[in-house]
Design a protein around this motif. Structure first.
Motif, PDB file in Angstrom:
ATOM      1  N   LYS A 190     -30.626  74.358 -52.521  1.00 13.56           N
ATOM      2  CA  LYS A 190     -31.298  73.926 -51.301  1.00 13.56           C
ATOM      3  C   LYS A 190     -30.305  73.186 -50.422  1.00 13.56           C
ATOM      4  CE  LYS A 190     -33.397  70.184 -50.926  1.00 13.56           C
ATOM      5  NZ  LYS A 190     -34.468  69.173 -50.846  1.00 13.56           N
ATOM      6  N   ASN A 191     -30.681  72.926 -49.180  1.00 11.04           N
ATOM      7  CA  ASN A 191     -29.865  72.115 -48.283  1.00 11.04           C
ATOM      8  C   ASN A 191     -30.058  70.645 -48.637  1.00 11.04           C
ATOM      9  OD1 ASN A 191     -28.756  74.215 -46.732  1.00 11.04           O
ATOM     10  ND2 ASN A 191     -30.626  74.380 -45.520  1.00 11.04           N
ATOM     11  N   ALA A 192     -28.956  69.947 -48.823  1.00 15.10           N
ATOM     12  CA  ALA A 192     -29.040  68.559 -49.282  1.00 15.10           C
ATOM     13  C   ALA A 192     -28.075  67.677 -48.504  1.00 15.10           C
ATOM     14  CB  ALA A 192     -28.730  68.487 -50.767  1.00 15.10           C
ATOM     15  N   ASP A 193     -28.422  66.394 -48.443  1.00 17.64           N
ATOM     16  CA  ASP A 193     -27.583  65.374 -47.819  1.00 17.64           C
ATOM     17  C   ASP A 193     -26.604  64.860 -48.882  1.00 17.64           C
ATOM     18  OD1 ASP A 193     -26.417  63.228 -46.599  1.00 17.64           O
ATOM     19  OD2 ASP A 193     -28.282  62.316 -45.894  1.00 17.64           O
ATOM     20  N   ILE A 194     -25.355  65.280 -48.792  1.00 17.84           N
ATOM     21  CA  ILE A 194     -24.354  64.906 -49.788  1.00 17.84           C
ATOM     22  C   ILE A 194     -24.112  63.400 -49.783  1.00 17.84           C
ATOM     23  CG2 ILE A 194     -21.931  65.158 -50.472  1.00 17.84           C
ATOM     24  CD1 ILE A 194     -23.699  67.538 -51.143  1.00 17.84           C
ATOM     25  N   HIS A 195     -24.072  62.798 -48.615  1.00 18.37           N
ATOM     26  CA  HIS A 195     -23.863  61.352 -48.539  1.00 18.37           C
ATOM     27  C   HIS A 195     -24.974  60.598 -49.255  1.00 18.37           C
ATOM     28  CE1 HIS A 195     -21.200  61.871 -44.699  1.00 18.37           C
ATOM     29  NE2 HIS A 195     -20.550  62.149 -45.814  1.00 18.37           N
ATOM     30  N   ALA A 196     -26.205  61.077 -49.107  1.00 21.24           N
ATOM     31  CA  ALA A 196     -27.327  60.430 -49.803  1.00 21.24           C
ATOM     32  C   ALA A 196     -27.159  60.552 -51.307  1.00 21.24           C
ATOM     33  CB  ALA A 196     -28.651  61.056 -49.360  1.00 21.24           C
ATOM     34  N   GLY A 197     -26.698  61.721 -51.761  1.00 21.74           N
ATOM     35  CA  GLY A 197     -26.475  61.917 -53.194  1.00 21.74           C
ATOM     36  C   GLY A 197     -25.410  60.975 -53.730  1.00 21.74           C
ATOM     37  N   ILE A 198     -24.316  60.806 -52.963  1.00 18.37           N
ATOM     38  CA  ILE A 198     -23.249  59.885 -53.389  1.00 18.37           C
ATOM     39  C   ILE A 198     -23.773  58.451 -53.413  1.00 18.37           C
ATOM     40  CG2 ILE A 198     -20.977  58.962 -52.813  1.00 18.37           C
ATOM     41  CD1 ILE A 198     -20.313  61.675 -51.544  1.00 18.37           C
ATOM     42  N   ASN A 199     -24.491  58.083 -52.369  1.00 18.44           N
ATOM     43  CA  ASN A 199     -25.024  56.717 -52.287  1.00 18.44           C
ATOM     44  C   ASN A 199     -26.005  56.426 -53.421  1.00 18.44           C
ATOM     45  OD1 ASN A 199     -23.521  56.203 -49.988  1.00 18.44           O
ATOM     46  ND2 ASN A 199     -25.168  56.801 -48.591  1.00 18.44           N
ATOM     47  N   HIS A 200     -26.855  57.391 -53.745  1.00 14.99           N
ATOM     48  CA  HIS A 200     -27.795  57.210 -54.857  1.00 14.99           C
ATOM     49  C   HIS A 200     -27.039  56.992 -56.163  1.00 14.99           C
ATOM     50  CE1 HIS A 200     -31.149  59.526 -52.542  1.00 14.99           C
ATOM     51  NE2 HIS A 200     -30.995  58.291 -52.107  1.00 14.99           N
ATOM     52  N   THR A 201     -25.973  57.779 -56.358  1.00 11.03           N
ATOM     53  CA  THR A 201     -25.179  57.653 -57.584  1.00 11.03           C
ATOM     54  C   THR A 201     -24.505  56.280 -57.660  1.00 11.03           C
ATOM     55  OG1 THR A 201     -24.737  60.036 -57.487  1.00 11.03           O
ATOM     56  CG2 THR A 201     -23.366  58.735 -58.968  1.00 11.03           C
ATOM     57  N   ILE A 202     -23.970  55.819 -56.527  1.00  9.51           N
ATOM     58  CA  ILE A 202     -23.335  54.502 -56.495  1.00  9.51           C
ATOM     59  C   ILE A 202     -24.345  53.418 -56.844  1.00  9.51           C
ATOM     60  CG2 ILE A 202     -22.282  52.792 -54.952  1.00  9.51           C
ATOM     61  CD1 ILE A 202     -20.950  55.145 -53.486  1.00  9.51           C
ATOM     62  N   THR A 203     -25.562  53.554 -56.301  1.00  4.37           N
ATOM     63  CA  THR A 203     -26.601  52.566 -56.593  1.00  4.37           C
ATOM     64  C   THR A 203     -26.932  52.527 -58.077  1.00  4.37           C
ATOM     65  OG1 THR A 203     -27.536  52.882 -54.385  1.00  4.37           O
ATOM     66  CG2 THR A 203     -28.953  51.831 -56.032  1.00  4.37           C
ATOM     67  N   LEU A 204     -27.006  53.696 -58.689  1.00  9.09           N
ATOM     68  CA  LEU A 204     -27.312  53.755 -60.120  1.00  9.09           C
ATOM     69  C   LEU A 204     -26.204  53.121 -60.956  1.00  9.09           C
ATOM     70  CD1 LEU A 204     -28.822  57.342 -60.387  1.00  9.09           C
ATOM     71  CD2 LEU A 204     -30.047  55.196 -60.701  1.00  9.09           C
ATOM     72  N   LEU A 205     -24.974  53.182 -60.439  1.00 10.37           N
ATOM     73  CA  LEU A 205     -23.836  52.641 -61.192  1.00 10.37           C
ATOM     74  C   LEU A 205     -23.459  51.224 -60.759  1.00 10.37           C
ATOM     75  CD1 LEU A 205     -21.490  55.781 -61.264  1.00 10.37           C
ATOM     76  CD2 LEU A 205     -22.720  54.803 -63.200  1.00 10.37           C
TER      77      LEU A 205
END
Length: 455
Positions: free
Chosen positions: A287-302
């Motif tokens: 699907k079409n996804a916001d890559i920046h959002a994915g990176i930010n979510h990962t940073i938040t989890l870590l």
């Protein structure tokens, strides 16, 4: 008297001649009875004597070849050897040489020549038939060559079998890794589903009731103020209760307490949402996804890991995001790639911190553990995502192996060797992209994720 002496002398000569003739006859019979060829040649190699073995061995008549050069009967490929042998005989050296001779029928016969000079003008020797031995040697050589060929072929087959086994083993490892990955993702989905179910409902209940609790508290505090205004002089019992409970502090702190609870419930809701977005429980397809959002979510989890293990230094995250479109991809899988690479960066930085003395590098400058994340569009066809850290770096000899399955530089129990292997499969096989690593010992390490942009 003189006549008598002459006659006696003549008789002695006749007797000696007869004896010499007899001796020569016996010598010739003996020589002719030999199986090997006995020959004599002048210093130029012309034959002047041969025994009967010459005819028995090579088929030529003796009277037909006497006076001929011995070299005329030697195979053309061996005549240079005969020339060298003749030169040695002419200088008084005994020789022994294996040569090929022509039989009268044209067949090649191997003879071993042994010769020695008899005088300055003549040499003699023998020729022994060694064809059977040569045939046996040739047969042995052929057998050895056949055995060597069979061994070589067998080695090739073993090498091929070993290669096939390696390929099979790699496929098995890949399949195993894929199974591990599938199981991990399945476990992650189950875990997130359980967290979402177990936490989301009570959090929603708390979150929804916090508004009412805040409103009710405001009402109660307002009524309390009205009571204080209406009855400015409370009873002694109420005064004691106000002092004991520290009513003034409660009035001031209760609002802050409710606000903190609101912030905490918002944070829990955000974490649950991030977990759901990270795993994409309902979005397994491309699907079409916001890559920046994915990176930010990962940073938040870590975020809990950005504090160093020593507790003294905080890992900085520096973002340099470019203007990029939504990317057609598998968001959950790419989030896992970000997670694996960031985890490795955090590990490398913690190792660097542990190896530094009083947090100082060799130049006396304070070490600042940092992760840089940048995104950019290249040639309008590729999205480049770069994740760099200033940890200890990776040895050049190891960089080429880091994407191999089960390869890890971490101590036992610290790594499985699957994180970067799975990341490579996700980027290269699932997205037809590229995943590369640039690093040297004691230098920065950078991972570059390249994903093609499809319209």
């Amino acid at each position: 008297m003189s006549d008598l002496n002459n006659e006696l002398h003549t008789q002695i000569q006749y007797s000696l001649i007869e004896k010499l003739s007899e001796s020569e006859r016996r010598y010739r019979e003996l020589v002719n009875s030999l199986r090997e060829i006995v020959f004599k040649c002048d210093r130029f190699g012309n034959l002047n004597f041969l025994n009967r073995a010459w005819t028995n061995t090579l088929g030529y008549g003796i009277t037909d070849v006497i006076g001929s050069a011995l070299g005329n009967f030697i195979d053309l490929d061996d005549r240079h050897l005969w020339s060298e042998t003749l030169e040695k005989l002419q200088t008084g050296v005994e020789v022994c040489q294996e040569l090929r001779f022509y039989h009268q029928t044209g067949v090649i016969v191997w003879l071993e020549l042994s010769a020695q000079p008899q005088s300055e003008t003549e040499f003699s020797g023998s020729l022994i038939n060694i064809s059977d031995r040569k045939h046996a040697e040739a047969l042995l050589k052929q057998t050895n060559e056949q055995l060597e060929a069979r061994v070589k072929q067998r080695n090739i087959e073993l090498i091929q079998a070993n290669h096939d086994l390696k390929v099979t083993l790699e496929k098995l490892k890949y399949t195993q890794a894929q199974l591990v990955q599938t199981e991990k993702m399945s476990s992650l989905r189950q875990l997130v589903a359980g967290i979402a179910h177990e936490i989301n409902n009570p959090v929603n209940f708390i979150y929804a009731n916090l508004n009412y609790a805040s409103e009710y508290t405001k009402v109660l505090l307002k009524i309390l103020q009205l009571y204080q205004q209406t009855y400015p002089v409370p009873s002694l019992q109420i005064q004691e209760a106000i002092v004991t409970c520290d009513l003034d502090f409660i009035q001031k702190d209760l609002g802050k307490l409710l606000e903190s609870m609101q912030v905490g419930s918002d944070r829990i809701r955000e974490i649950v949402l991030l977990l759901r977005n990270f795993a994409r429980l309902d979005e397994a397809d491309i699907k079409n996804a916001d890559i920046h959002a994915g990176i930010n979510h990962t940073i938040t989890l870590l975020s809990h890991r950005f504090q160093s293990e020593s507790g003294n230094l905080v890992i900085q995250i520096i973002k340099n995001y470019g203007v990029i479109p939504y990317l057609k991809c598998y968001p959950a899988q790419l989030n896992q790639v970000f997670m694996n690479i960031l985890n490795n960066a955090i590990y490398a930085l913690n190792e660097a911190i542990a190896n530094l003395s009083i947090s100082q590098n060799s130049q006396g400058q304070t070490f600042s553990p940092t992760i840089w994340i940048s995104t950019e569009i290249v040639d309008e066809t590729w999205l480049n995502i770069r994740i760099k850290n200033n940890g200890l770096g990776i040895q050049e000899s190891v960089v080429s192996k880091i994407f191999d399955p089960f390869f890890t530089t971490k101590p036992v129990g610290k790594g499985t060797g699957l994180g970067l292997f799975i990341s490579y499969q996700i980027v290269v096989e699932m997205h037809q992209g590229k995943l590369t690593c640039t690093s040297k010992t004691s230098q920065e390490t950078e991972f570059c994720i390249q994903i093609p942009i499809y319209s």
